[in-house]
Design a protein around this motif. Structure first.
Motif, PDB file in Angstrom:
ATOM      1  N   VAL A 124       0.846  -1.191   0.000  1.00 29.95           N
ATOM      2  CA  VAL A 124       0.000   0.000   0.000  1.00 29.95           C
ATOM      3  C   VAL A 124       0.882   1.241   0.000  1.00 29.95           C
ATOM      4  CG1 VAL A 124      -1.766   1.256   1.283  1.00 29.95           C
ATOM      5  CG2 VAL A 124      -1.778  -1.238   1.250  1.00 29.95           C
ATOM      6  N   GLN A 125       0.556   2.189  -0.870  1.00 27.75           N
ATOM      7  CA  GLN A 125       1.283   3.457  -0.909  1.00 27.75           C
ATOM      8  C   GLN A 125       0.749   4.326   0.222  1.00 27.75           C
ATOM      9  OE1 GLN A 125       0.932   5.432  -4.635  1.00 27.75           O
ATOM     10  NE2 GLN A 125       2.441   6.982  -4.122  1.00 27.75           N
ATOM     11  N   MET A 126       1.628   4.698   1.155  1.00 30.83           N
ATOM     12  CA  MET A 126       1.190   5.388   2.366  1.00 30.83           C
ATOM     13  C   MET A 126       1.683   6.827   2.467  1.00 30.83           C
ATOM     14  SD  MET A 126      -0.800   3.490   4.206  1.00 30.83           S
ATOM     15  CE  MET A 126      -0.676   4.064   5.876  1.00 30.83           C
ATOM     16  N   SER A 176      -5.554   6.759   2.077  1.00 22.70           N
ATOM     17  CA  SER A 176      -5.476   5.297   2.010  1.00 22.70           C
ATOM     18  C   SER A 176      -6.568   4.662   2.864  1.00 22.70           C
ATOM     19  CB  SER A 176      -4.104   4.812   2.474  1.00 22.70           C
ATOM     20  OG  SER A 176      -3.102   5.290   1.627  1.00 22.70           O
ATOM     21  N   HIS A 227      -9.942   5.096   1.206  1.00 24.25           N
ATOM     22  CA  HIS A 227     -10.068   4.144   0.107  1.00 24.25           C
ATOM     23  C   HIS A 227     -10.428   2.742   0.633  1.00 24.25           C
ATOM     24  CE1 HIS A 227      -9.310   2.193  -3.705  1.00 24.25           C
ATOM     25  NE2 HIS A 227      -8.476   1.365  -3.097  1.00 24.25           N
ATOM     26  N   GLU A 228      -9.774   2.306   1.691  1.00 22.50           N
ATOM     27  CA  GLU A 228     -10.060   0.983   2.259  1.00 22.50           C
ATOM     28  C   GLU A 228     -11.459   0.919   2.864  1.00 22.50           C
ATOM     29  OE1 GLU A 228      -8.321  -1.763   1.792  1.00 22.50           O
ATOM     30  OE2 GLU A 228      -6.966  -0.533   0.614  1.00 22.50           O
TER      31      GLU A 228
END
Length: 90
Positions: A45-47, A53, A56-57
């Protein structure tokens, strides 16, 4: 027949009703996602924007709409960043 249960101990103890509801809703959504997923894959995952993020989840877990507004607020309160996509990605 045995009773099959799960126990999740990943949350800080709190007496705040809104936070407890948020944790319970998150656990139910994760469980529902796992039961209904046909396949999943582990991807890094790009954090660079943790709040986006998480948003999105939560959307993937179907925690959307006015009924989950407070749930999203409590789950994203401590995260840094914005809920908007980072446009500086090359």
């Amino acid at each position: 027949m045995e009773h099959h249960t799960i126990e999740i101990r990943g949350f800080n103890s709190t007496l705040h009703a809104g936070k407890i509801r948020a944790y319970v809703a998150l656990c139910i959504a994760i469980n529902n996602f796992c039961l209904n997923a046909k396949r999943v894959s582990a991807k890094p995952v790009q954090m660079d924007n943790p709040k986006f993020s998480m948003r999105h989840e939560l959307h993937r877990l179907n925690l959307v709409g006015d009924e989950f507004k407070e749930v999203r607020k409590h789950l994203m309160d401590a995260l840094e960043g914005t809920t908007q996509r980072n446009t500086n990605v090359a």
